[in-house]
Write a protein that holds these residues in place. Sequence first.
Motif, PDB file in Angstrom:
ATOM      1  N   GLY A 292       0.823  -1.201   0.000  1.00 48.47           N
ATOM      2  CA  GLY A 292       0.000   0.000   0.000  1.00 48.47           C
ATOM      3  C   GLY A 292       0.853   1.244   0.000  1.00 48.47           C
ATOM      4  N   TYR A 293       0.200   2.377  -0.054  1.00 48.40           N
ATOM      5  CA  TYR A 293       0.916   3.645   0.037  1.00 48.40           C
ATOM      6  C   TYR A 293       0.087   4.632   0.843  1.00 48.40           C
ATOM      7  CZ  TYR A 293      -2.008   5.819  -3.600  1.00 48.40           C
ATOM      8  OH  TYR A 293      -3.064   6.327  -4.309  1.00 48.40           O
ATOM      9  N   VAL A 294       0.760   5.659   1.335  1.00 45.77           N
ATOM     10  CA  VAL A 294       0.123   6.665   2.175  1.00 45.77           C
ATOM     11  C   VAL A 294      -0.135   7.917   1.353  1.00 45.77           C
ATOM     12  CG1 VAL A 294       0.365   8.125   4.219  1.00 45.77           C
ATOM     13  CG2 VAL A 294       1.255   5.774   4.241  1.00 45.77           C
ATOM     14  N   ASN A 295      -1.358   8.384   1.409  1.00 44.77           N
ATOM     15  CA  ASN A 295      -1.758   9.616   0.743  1.00 44.77           C
ATOM     16  C   ASN A 295      -1.902  10.689   1.819  1.00 44.77           C
ATOM     17  OD1 ASN A 295      -2.672  11.495  -1.070  1.00 44.77           O
ATOM     18  ND2 ASN A 295      -4.630  10.493  -1.468  1.00 44.77           N
ATOM     19  N   LEU A 296      -0.905  11.558   1.940  1.00 42.48           N
ATOM     20  CA  LEU A 296      -0.926  12.615   2.947  1.00 42.48           C
ATOM     21  C   LEU A 296      -1.773  13.782   2.461  1.00 42.48           C
ATOM     22  CD1 LEU A 296       2.832  12.642   4.054  1.00 42.48           C
ATOM     23  CD2 LEU A 296       0.888  11.629   5.267  1.00 42.48           C
ATOM     24  N   ILE A 297      -2.677  14.244   3.322  1.00 45.47           N
ATOM     25  CA  ILE A 297      -3.670  15.231   2.917  1.00 45.47           C
ATOM     26  C   ILE A 297      -3.608  16.443   3.841  1.00 45.47           C
ATOM     27  CG2 ILE A 297      -6.130  15.622   2.475  1.00 45.47           C
ATOM     28  CD1 ILE A 297      -6.414  12.522   2.402  1.00 45.47           C
ATOM     29  N   PRO A 298      -3.367  17.631   3.309  1.00 40.48           N
ATOM     30  CA  PRO A 298      -3.457  18.849   4.136  1.00 40.48           C
ATOM     31  C   PRO A 298      -4.903  19.028   4.615  1.00 40.48           C
ATOM     32  CG  PRO A 298      -2.285  19.284   2.085  1.00 40.48           C
ATOM     33  CD  PRO A 298      -2.922  17.930   1.939  1.00 40.48           C
ATOM     34  N   TYR A 299      -5.051  19.444   5.845  1.00 36.58           N
ATOM     35  CA  TYR A 299      -6.381  19.574   6.432  1.00 36.58           C
ATOM     36  C   TYR A 299      -7.069  20.850   5.966  1.00 36.58           C
ATOM     37  CZ  TYR A 299     -10.024  20.008  10.019  1.00 36.58           C
ATOM     38  OH  TYR A 299     -11.228  20.136  10.671  1.00 36.58           O
ATOM     39  N   ASN A 300      -8.327  20.721   5.525  1.00 38.14           N
ATOM     40  CA  ASN A 300      -9.158  21.876   5.218  1.00 38.14           C
ATOM     41  C   ASN A 300      -9.893  22.282   6.488  1.00 38.14           C
ATOM     42  OD1 ASN A 300      -8.756  22.346   2.372  1.00 38.14           O
ATOM     43  ND2 ASN A 300      -9.788  20.392   2.015  1.00 38.14           N
ATOM     44  N   GLU A 301      -9.527  23.408   7.037  1.00 39.28           N
ATOM     45  CA  GLU A 301     -10.069  23.810   8.330  1.00 39.28           C
ATOM     46  C   GLU A 301     -11.550  24.172   8.255  1.00 39.28           C
ATOM     47  OE1 GLU A 301      -7.624  26.855  10.051  1.00 39.28           O
ATOM     48  OE2 GLU A 301      -5.770  25.700   9.791  1.00 39.28           O
ATOM     49  N   VAL A 302     -12.269  23.810   9.310  1.00 38.82           N
ATOM     50  CA  VAL A 302     -13.678  24.148   9.479  1.00 38.82           C
ATOM     51  C   VAL A 302     -13.794  24.914  10.790  1.00 38.82           C
ATOM     52  CG1 VAL A 302     -16.018  23.252   9.759  1.00 38.82           C
ATOM     53  CG2 VAL A 302     -14.412  22.091   8.231  1.00 38.82           C
ATOM     54  N   GLU A 303     -14.373  26.084  10.750  1.00 37.31           N
ATOM     55  CA  GLU A 303     -14.353  26.973  11.914  1.00 37.31           C
ATOM     56  C   GLU A 303     -14.979  26.337  13.144  1.00 37.31           C
ATOM     57  OE1 GLU A 303     -15.753  31.521  13.110  1.00 37.31           O
ATOM     58  OE2 GLU A 303     -15.764  30.862  11.028  1.00 37.31           O
ATOM     59  N   GLU A 304     -16.010  25.509  12.929  1.00 35.80           N
ATOM     60  CA  GLU A 304     -16.705  24.908  14.061  1.00 35.80           C
ATOM     61  C   GLU A 304     -15.919  23.767  14.705  1.00 35.80           C
ATOM     62  OE1 GLU A 304     -19.387  27.662  12.578  1.00 35.80           O
ATOM     63  OE2 GLU A 304     -18.032  26.310  11.553  1.00 35.80           O
ATOM     64  N   ASN A 305     -14.858  23.299  14.046  1.00 35.27           N
ATOM     65  CA  ASN A 305     -13.997  22.278  14.614  1.00 35.27           C
ATOM     66  C   ASN A 305     -12.710  22.925  15.121  1.00 35.27           C
ATOM     67  OD1 ASN A 305     -15.771  20.192  14.079  1.00 35.27           O
ATOM     68  ND2 ASN A 305     -14.887  19.727  12.082  1.00 35.27           N
ATOM     69  N   PRO A 306     -12.113  22.394  16.181  1.00 34.56           N
ATOM     70  CA  PRO A 306     -10.946  23.047  16.796  1.00 34.56           C
ATOM     71  C   PRO A 306      -9.634  22.759  16.079  1.00 34.56           C
ATOM     72  CG  PRO A 306     -11.512  21.074  18.023  1.00 34.56           C
ATOM     73  CD  PRO A 306     -12.566  21.227  16.957  1.00 34.56           C
ATOM     74  N   PHE A 307      -9.641  21.891  15.092  1.00 34.23           N
ATOM     75  CA  PHE A 307      -8.393  21.423  14.505  1.00 34.23           C
ATOM     76  C   PHE A 307      -7.814  22.414  13.501  1.00 34.23           C
ATOM     77  CE2 PHE A 307     -11.082  17.660  15.415  1.00 34.23           C
ATOM     78  CZ  PHE A 307     -10.350  17.173  16.489  1.00 34.23           C
ATOM     79  N   LYS A 308      -6.477  22.379  13.383  1.00 35.20           N
ATOM     80  CA  LYS A 308      -5.771  23.268  12.477  1.00 35.20           C
ATOM     81  C   LYS A 308      -4.910  22.458  11.502  1.00 35.20           C
ATOM     82  CE  LYS A 308      -7.328  26.963  14.494  1.00 35.20           C
ATOM     83  NZ  LYS A 308      -8.324  27.819  13.785  1.00 35.20           N
ATOM     84  N   ARG A 309      -4.675  23.048  10.345  1.00 34.09           N
ATOM     85  CA  ARG A 309      -3.811  22.426   9.343  1.00 34.09           C
ATOM     86  C   ARG A 309      -2.392  22.291   9.897  1.00 34.09           C
ATOM     87  NH1 ARG A 309      -3.226  23.443   3.055  1.00 34.09           N
ATOM     88  NH2 ARG A 309      -5.470  23.500   3.308  1.00 34.09           N
ATOM     89  N   SER A 310      -1.800  21.155   9.671  1.00 37.88           N
ATOM     90  CA  SER A 310      -0.444  20.919  10.162  1.00 37.88           C
ATOM     91  C   SER A 310       0.555  21.850   9.480  1.00 37.88           C
ATOM     92  CB  SER A 310      -0.040  19.470   9.895  1.00 37.88           C
ATOM     93  OG  SER A 310       1.320  19.266  10.222  1.00 37.88           O
TER      94      SER A 310
END
Length: 356
Positions: A292-310
């Motif tokens: 297999g292989y890993v597909n690394l994905i930048p995070y699309n931020e959503v204001e209502e969620n606390p997470f941030k793009r790495s």
Amino acid sequence: MKKSIFNYTLDKLGLFLEENGFKKYSAKQIFNWLYVKNVLDFEQMTNLSKDLKVFLSNNFIINHLNMLVSEESHDGTIKLLFMLDDKRTIETVLMSQKYGQSVCVTTQVGCKMACKFCASGLIKTERNLEIHEMVLQILTINNILREKYKDDPDNPRSRVSHIVVMGIGEPFDNFDNVWDFVNIVNNDHSFNIGARHITISTCGVVPKIIEFANLNSQVNLAISLHAPNNEIRNKLMPINKAYPIEKLFEAVKYYINKTNRRITFEYILIEDINDSEENARELAKLIKGINGYVNLIPYNEVEENPFKRSTKISQFFSVLRKLNVNAILRKEFGNDINAACGQLRAKREGIIKNEI
């Protein structure tokens, strides 16, 4: 009550015709009119008998999706918001890739998997999509592309060539309908989209991964992994509590052994959650020896969620490569047009801010 003609695979349509006194091969003719010639009127299907046209009109409808919003990105990505017959809404995305025109298909209205980082998880599951509601996503975008390339109709980019079943919803939560959809779009008498050009993504519904493996098809499988251990994955993805990584990877190994197909691991990088060098080393260890292989994905931020793009994407990628992990950085599409999955629908319904 009349059903949508787009709900029927070729085999099911042929059987239905045969049971009602018509020739089974007429199903191929009907498919050719609908999907190849784009003729959406039974009366205009000139090689069908008059009796068959009447039968079709009495038993089927040729329906369509109602487009509410169409947004086009600076990179050519088109995101569409459709209203269904019951007034619910879904999203579909067209991405223009180097290798062709790829469509991200939605399979449910909402998503019950409730992944913490996902805009789709903000919307509760209301129902599965019917087969025709998935087929019509492809048909509609083919019509958009046909119009765009009307002066060059033989251009390969004038039609959908690849499908990723990664839109709103968990595809394996709507397994039978999704598989019929795949059979329709893959059929030689329909859109003829090759099985190896179709990818189905799951967040880890283990029994359905086994069922999918037993179909032994050439359709690609992607796993939304997003964490290298149970502790992080439990926080991000509630499904991991039902099917922890150990069970998930048993199913992954079964799939690979059964099909001899390579698998994709999708991994969204979220700041200070799953993006440390130690996390990268854990991930490398987890998938060691797996085809297999890993597909690394930048995070699309959503204001209502606390997470941030790495901010550590390059470092994470470098660690994986040093550990001989086959990894790629996914190209971003539509980051100026509500790119996060489910975001356009959620904004329209006022679930997240900046309503359209």
